[in-house]
Design an enzyme around this catalytic site. Structure first.
Site, short mmCIF file in Angstrom:
data_model
loop_
_atom_site.label_atom_id
_atom_site.label_comp_id
_atom_site.label_asym_id
_atom_site.label_seq_id
_atom_site.Cartn_x
_atom_site.Cartn_y
_atom_site.Cartn_z
N CYS A 120 0.86 -1.18 0.00
CA CYS A 120 0.00 0.00 0.00
C CYS A 120 0.90 1.23 0.00
O CYS A 120 2.08 1.14 0.34
CB CYS A 120 -0.90 0.01 1.23
SG CYS A 120 -2.26 1.20 1.09
N LYS A 195 -12.61 -4.51 2.05
CA LYS A 195 -12.00 -3.68 3.10
C LYS A 195 -12.84 -2.42 3.26
O LYS A 195 -13.07 -1.67 2.31
CB LYS A 195 -10.57 -3.32 2.72
CG LYS A 195 -9.93 -2.34 3.69
CD LYS A 195 -8.46 -2.15 3.43
CE LYS A 195 -7.90 -1.07 4.34
NZ LYS A 195 -6.46 -0.90 4.19
N GLU A 233 -16.77 -7.36 -4.71
CA GLU A 233 -15.32 -7.07 -4.60
C GLU A 233 -14.52 -8.37 -4.53
O GLU A 233 -13.47 -8.50 -5.17
CB GLU A 233 -15.04 -6.24 -3.33
CG GLU A 233 -15.35 -4.75 -3.46
CD GLU A 233 -14.25 -4.00 -4.21
OE1 GLU A 233 -13.34 -4.63 -4.76
OE2 GLU A 233 -14.32 -2.75 -4.24
N LYS A 248 -12.22 -7.35 6.08
CA LYS A 248 -11.55 -6.50 7.06
C LYS A 248 -12.39 -5.26 7.34
O LYS A 248 -12.80 -4.61 6.38
CB LYS A 248 -10.19 -6.08 6.51
CG LYS A 248 -9.45 -5.10 7.37
CD LYS A 248 -8.22 -4.60 6.67
CE LYS A 248 -7.60 -3.53 7.55
NZ LYS A 248 -6.53 -2.84 6.91
N SER A 274 -6.61 -3.24 14.34
CA SER A 274 -6.01 -2.53 15.48
C SER A 274 -7.02 -2.06 16.52
O SER A 274 -6.78 -2.19 17.72
CB SER A 274 -5.21 -1.34 14.96
OG SER A 274 -6.03 -0.46 14.21
C1 PBG Z 1 -3.04 0.34 4.79
C2 PBG Z 1 -3.63 -0.50 5.85
C3 PBG Z 1 -4.45 -0.11 6.93
C4 PBG Z 1 -4.64 -1.26 7.69
C5 PBG Z 1 -3.99 -2.30 7.05
N1 PBG Z 1 -3.37 -1.81 5.91
C6 PBG Z 1 -4.96 1.20 7.34
C7 PBG Z 1 -5.92 1.93 6.53
O1 PBG Z 1 -6.42 1.46 5.52
O2 PBG Z 1 -6.16 3.07 6.90
C8 PBG Z 1 -5.41 -1.33 8.98
C9 PBG Z 1 -5.00 -2.41 9.92
C10 PBG Z 1 -5.47 -2.25 11.31
O3 PBG Z 1 -6.23 -1.35 11.67
O4 PBG Z 1 -5.03 -3.07 12.13
N2 PBG Z 1 -3.92 0.83 3.86
#
Ligand code: PBG
Length: 324
Positions: A120, A195, A233, A248, A274
């Site tokens: 990313c 996502k 998706e 996710k 997280s």
């Molecule tokens: C990067 C990414 C994110 C997460 C995983 N890859 C953050 C986002 O999309 O803002 C989130 C993982 C988590 O919250 O543990 N794009």
């Protein structure tokens, strides 16, 4: 046959009977441990909103990877915090980048551990968006090339699986093509397929220093209200060549894990993100709940819903509990 002939409690009477009747068995092999790699040597910088999680320099990441492996966790997922950010996130495809160095060190020093890399732009761009920005918008097609470069450099460093998390349209196909044209057809793709634009990512953005500097991610991540769109998706990512697809976050989206499991015959990952970690950890540290029990209950629920891989910051801890 109803009560009193039938008594459901008969088979719950002893631990042996309960063990025999258990339908879902959580295993260390179900888990993937995310790790944050930062520049420097012997650095462990605590993430305040995720107690127990730290940004680690390459040498320390190797240690954390070893611990995961010893606990029986089969894979780690690496996120990088670069030295310098710029408009296109050019450090993300540097052969000397933190993720690239961490991949090759882990591959060299920790035998029998799969390495997955998050692909990313948001950790690497100064604006914090997941792609290149043009006229205040994230430019989908221009981003595909940047993501492919990044995925290729991770694969060249030795990654077993690359995991695009940006939510650009067409990125799985672009990355698959790039890998195949460069002799890397053995490298697998785990797509962050469904996502959502979620408030549960808050603590991660502190950990990865990746908060968007303007606007938000709702023009590329999904609306939490949409389940049918999530199935679409996933279907598209499979058509583009994804080997593993993901839902996710996990806990507010268990219905979609279940639907995806019914609909698609493929490996399915769920990301216990997280914010989900932070909530349990905060309550646990306050002694408001029994954290160890809750972690296993939550992970069992994600598996019961239909995920066969669970990305969780509790991976090493939960795997130790299961085997000890
Ligand atoms: C990067 C990414 C994110 C997460 C995983 N890859 C953050 C986002 O999309 O803002 C989130 C993982 C988590 O919250 O543990 N794009």
């Amino acid at each position: 046959m109803a009560f009193p002939t039938t008594r459901m409690r008969r088979l719950r009477r002893t631990e042996e009977l309960r063990r025999m009747m258990r339908e879902t068995r959580l295993l260390p092999a179900d888990f993937i441990q995310p790790l944050f790699v930062c520049p420097g040597r012997d650095v462990a910088r605590a993430v305040s909103s995720m107690p127990g999680v730290a940004q680690l320099s390459v040498d320390r990441v190797v240690g954390a990877a070893k611990e995961a492996q010893e606990a029986g966790v089969p894979a780690v997922l690496l996120f990088g915090i670069p030295q310098r950010k710029d408009a296109v996130g050019s450090e993300s495809w540097s052969a000397q980048g933190v993720v690239q160095r961490a991949v090759s060190e882990i591959k060299e020093r920790v035998a029998g551990l799969a390495v997955i890399t998050d692909v990313c732009m948001c950790e690497y761009t100064d604006h914090g968006h997941c792609g290149a920005v043009a006229d205040g918008e994230v430019d989908n097609d221009a981003t595909l090339e940047l993501l492919t470069r990044q995925a290729l450099s991770h694969a060249r460093a030795g990654a077993d699986i690359v995991a695009p998390s940006d939510m650009m349209d067409g990125r799985v196909g672009a990355i698959r093509k790039g890998l195949d044209e460069n002799g890397l057809s053995q490298v697998a793709i785990m797509a962050y397929a469904a996502k959502f634009a979620s408030a549960f990512y808050g603590p991660f953005r502190e950990a990865a220093e990746s908060a968007p500097q303007f606007g938000d991610r709702r023009s590329y991540q999904m609306d939490p209200a949409n389940g049918d769109e999530a199935m679409r998706e996933i279907e598209l990512d499979l058509q583009e060549g994804a080997d593993i697809v993901m839902v996710k976050p996990a806990l507010a989206y268990l219905d979609l894990i279940y639907r995806a499991r019914q609909k698609f015959n493929c490996p399915l990952a769920a990301y216990n993100v997280s914010g989900e970690y932070a909530m349990i950890r905060a309550a646990g540290l306050n002694r408001w709940i029994d954290e160890d029990r809750l972690v296993l209950e939550v992970l069992t629920g994600i598996k019961r819903a239909g995920a066969n891989l669970i990305i969780t910051y509790f991976a090493t801890q939960a795997a130790r509990r299961l085997s000890g």
